[in-house]
Motif scaffolding. Sequence first.
Motif, PDB file in Angstrom:
ATOM      1  N   VAL A  43       0.865  -1.177   0.000  1.00  0.00           N
ATOM      2  CA  VAL A  43       0.000   0.000   0.000  1.00  0.00           C
ATOM      3  C   VAL A  43       0.902   1.227   0.000  1.00  0.00           C
ATOM      4  O   VAL A  43       1.815   1.346   0.827  1.00  0.00           O
ATOM      5  N   MET A  44       0.639   2.130  -0.937  1.00  0.00           N
ATOM      6  CA  MET A  44       1.441   3.339  -1.103  1.00  0.00           C
ATOM      7  C   MET A  44       0.679   4.551  -0.568  1.00  0.00           C
ATOM      8  O   MET A  44      -0.490   4.760  -0.884  1.00  0.00           O
ATOM      9  N   GLY A  45       1.366   5.352   0.252  1.00  0.00           N
ATOM     10  CA  GLY A  45       0.769   6.587   0.754  1.00  0.00           C
ATOM     11  C   GLY A  45       0.534   7.596  -0.350  1.00  0.00           C
ATOM     12  O   GLY A  45       0.968   7.429  -1.497  1.00  0.00           O
ATOM     13  N   ASP A  46      -0.132   8.660  -0.031  1.00  0.00           N
ATOM     14  CA  ASP A  46      -0.569   9.681  -0.986  1.00  0.00           C
ATOM     15  C   ASP A  46       0.532  10.025  -1.997  1.00  0.00           C
ATOM     16  O   ASP A  46       1.560  10.588  -1.613  1.00  0.00           O
ATOM     17  N   PRO A  47       0.318   9.755  -3.296  1.00  0.00           N
ATOM     18  CA  PRO A  47       1.361  10.028  -4.289  1.00  0.00           C
ATOM     19  C   PRO A  47       1.304  11.464  -4.812  1.00  0.00           C
ATOM     20  O   PRO A  47       1.245  11.708  -6.022  1.00  0.00           O
ATOM     21  N   GLN A  48       1.325  12.431  -3.915  1.00  0.00           N
ATOM     22  CA  GLN A  48       1.305  13.847  -4.295  1.00  0.00           C
ATOM     23  C   GLN A  48       2.745  14.299  -4.517  1.00  0.00           C
ATOM     24  O   GLN A  48       3.375  14.913  -3.655  1.00  0.00           O
ATOM     25  N   ALA A  49       3.240  13.993  -5.705  1.00  0.00           N
ATOM     26  CA  ALA A  49       4.642  14.242  -6.047  1.00  0.00           C
ATOM     27  C   ALA A  49       4.788  14.115  -7.554  1.00  0.00           C
ATOM     28  O   ALA A  49       3.903  13.549  -8.219  1.00  0.00           O
ATOM     29  N   PRO A  50       5.881  14.606  -8.111  1.00  0.00           N
ATOM     30  CA  PRO A  50       6.111  14.383  -9.542  1.00  0.00           C
ATOM     31  C   PRO A  50       6.126  12.892  -9.858  1.00  0.00           C
ATOM     32  O   PRO A  50       6.529  12.065  -9.028  1.00  0.00           O
ATOM     33  N   MET A  51       5.727  12.550 -11.067  1.00  0.00           N
ATOM     34  CA  MET A  51       5.678  11.140 -11.431  1.00  0.00           C
ATOM     35  C   MET A  51       7.046  10.488 -11.315  1.00  0.00           C
ATOM     36  O   MET A  51       7.154   9.310 -10.948  1.00  0.00           O
ATOM     37  N   ALA A  52       8.096  11.231 -11.600  1.00  0.00           N
ATOM     38  CA  ALA A  52       9.437  10.663 -11.477  1.00  0.00           C
ATOM     39  C   ALA A  52       9.721  10.217 -10.052  1.00  0.00           C
ATOM     40  O   ALA A  52      10.387   9.197  -9.833  1.00  0.00           O
ATOM     41  N   LYS A  53       9.225  10.954  -9.065  1.00  0.00           N
ATOM     42  CA  LYS A  53       9.422  10.559  -7.669  1.00  0.00           C
ATOM     43  C   LYS A  53       8.614   9.301  -7.363  1.00  0.00           C
ATOM     44  O   LYS A  53       9.105   8.386  -6.680  1.00  0.00           O
ATOM     45  N   VAL A  54       7.370   9.238  -7.852  1.00  0.00           N
ATOM     46  CA  VAL A  54       6.556   8.040  -7.646  1.00  0.00           C
ATOM     47  C   VAL A  54       7.271   6.813  -8.216  1.00  0.00           C
ATOM     48  O   VAL A  54       7.376   5.764  -7.561  1.00  0.00           O
ATOM     49  N   MET A  55       7.810   6.953  -9.430  1.00  0.00           N
ATOM     50  CA  MET A  55       8.504   5.835 -10.065  1.00  0.00           C
ATOM     51  C   MET A  55       9.777   5.474  -9.307  1.00  0.00           C
ATOM     52  O   MET A  55      10.134   4.299  -9.180  1.00  0.00           O
ATOM     53  N   ALA A  56      10.461   6.480  -8.782  1.00  0.00           N
ATOM     54  CA  ALA A  56      11.678   6.215  -8.013  1.00  0.00           C
ATOM     55  C   ALA A  56      11.368   5.448  -6.738  1.00  0.00           C
ATOM     56  O   ALA A  56      12.127   4.552  -6.325  1.00  0.00           O
TER      57      ALA A  56
END
Length: 375
Positions: A9-22
């Motif tokens: 389970v991933m917390g709120d992905p309020q970040a650039p997509m590159a950070k989510v992918m990282a």
Amino acid sequence: MVTPRRIFVMGDPQAPMAKVMAVLATHALLGADGRLADDVVLVSIGDHFDYDLDDPVGAGAEGLRTLRWLASHDPAQVRLLFGNHDAARVMELAGLDDVRFAAARALGRSISETRRREGAEAAARRQRDEFAAQFPDVATSGLAARDYASFSESQRELVIELLLCGRLHLALSGVLPDGRAVLLTHAGVTTRELAMLGMPDERDPHRLAAALERQMRAAVDARRTEWQRGERTPLSLEPLHVAGAAGNEGGGLLYHRPAHIDRPGGDPAWELDPARPRRFEPRSLPRGLRQVAGHTGHRKCKAELGHDWLTAAAYRKEIGGIRTLRVDGDVVVYDLGILDDRPGATDLYLIDGEMRFAAATDYALLPLAELIVPS
């Protein structure tokens, strides 16, 4: 031979997509093609938009990319929970187009600057005399200037598409690796929501998730024909979740967060408004229920829970991380990590790790042994 699934389970992905992918790459969840590996199941806890006030348009485009990428996976592999920032696209902002919202955002920012320079009273006058007159369908200037500043029509259309095909969930349930059953929602449920569901004594996460999902499906079905005709009628989850309107911010299921109501600077009348609560006292969590929620990062918890309930480790930590808010009898404890099981304790596991600000290598995902999707 069936390959064991890795469930996170991933917390709120309020970040650039590159950070989510990282973050996903750090946890070895991506395959060679850049998509989730075949054995991975990922749950996003909700809130896919709004994170950069300096570049709201760019942040809006990034949030759209992230949500589209997540939704491009098979539903059996990616489950998406409905957060308040997702809901706002089809609630508070349902009737706006890009041009009109940009004007509302600009005026809202001007009012925020008035507040900084001249104080709250001057800003309130402009909210009443200018903003409410020009944008009566936008709850507050702060909603446009800050809370949902990266809104776009494209985001709204994607959220509607995902709601219509059942990809956005109000609740799921699961099992932690040690066997604890947990309810998964964006911001957690309190005794208020259980009473509204007609289940005040229910503590089974699976039955509660099923009841919340029925509420979501009924709400979407009530708008299905209109949305399919292109009419952008606001979604309603009332009274569980109340959208902002007519000068009032929203409250309830997707908005509320834990707080020490008697802390200095608190406003109990606003925070605990029974029709639209923005905060909840931890002892109003349903006793004995274990939950997983996003919505509230560590810095906000430190500010609003107060020092009395924080352990020394939680007090020292600056940002991010998975945390436990535990109520045991009348004792409230806020600590880092997932605390060891204690029979009879009430636990809220908070997993919004403030993704935009945390290093990808430090961002924790919550593992599950099992994920249960209501039928």
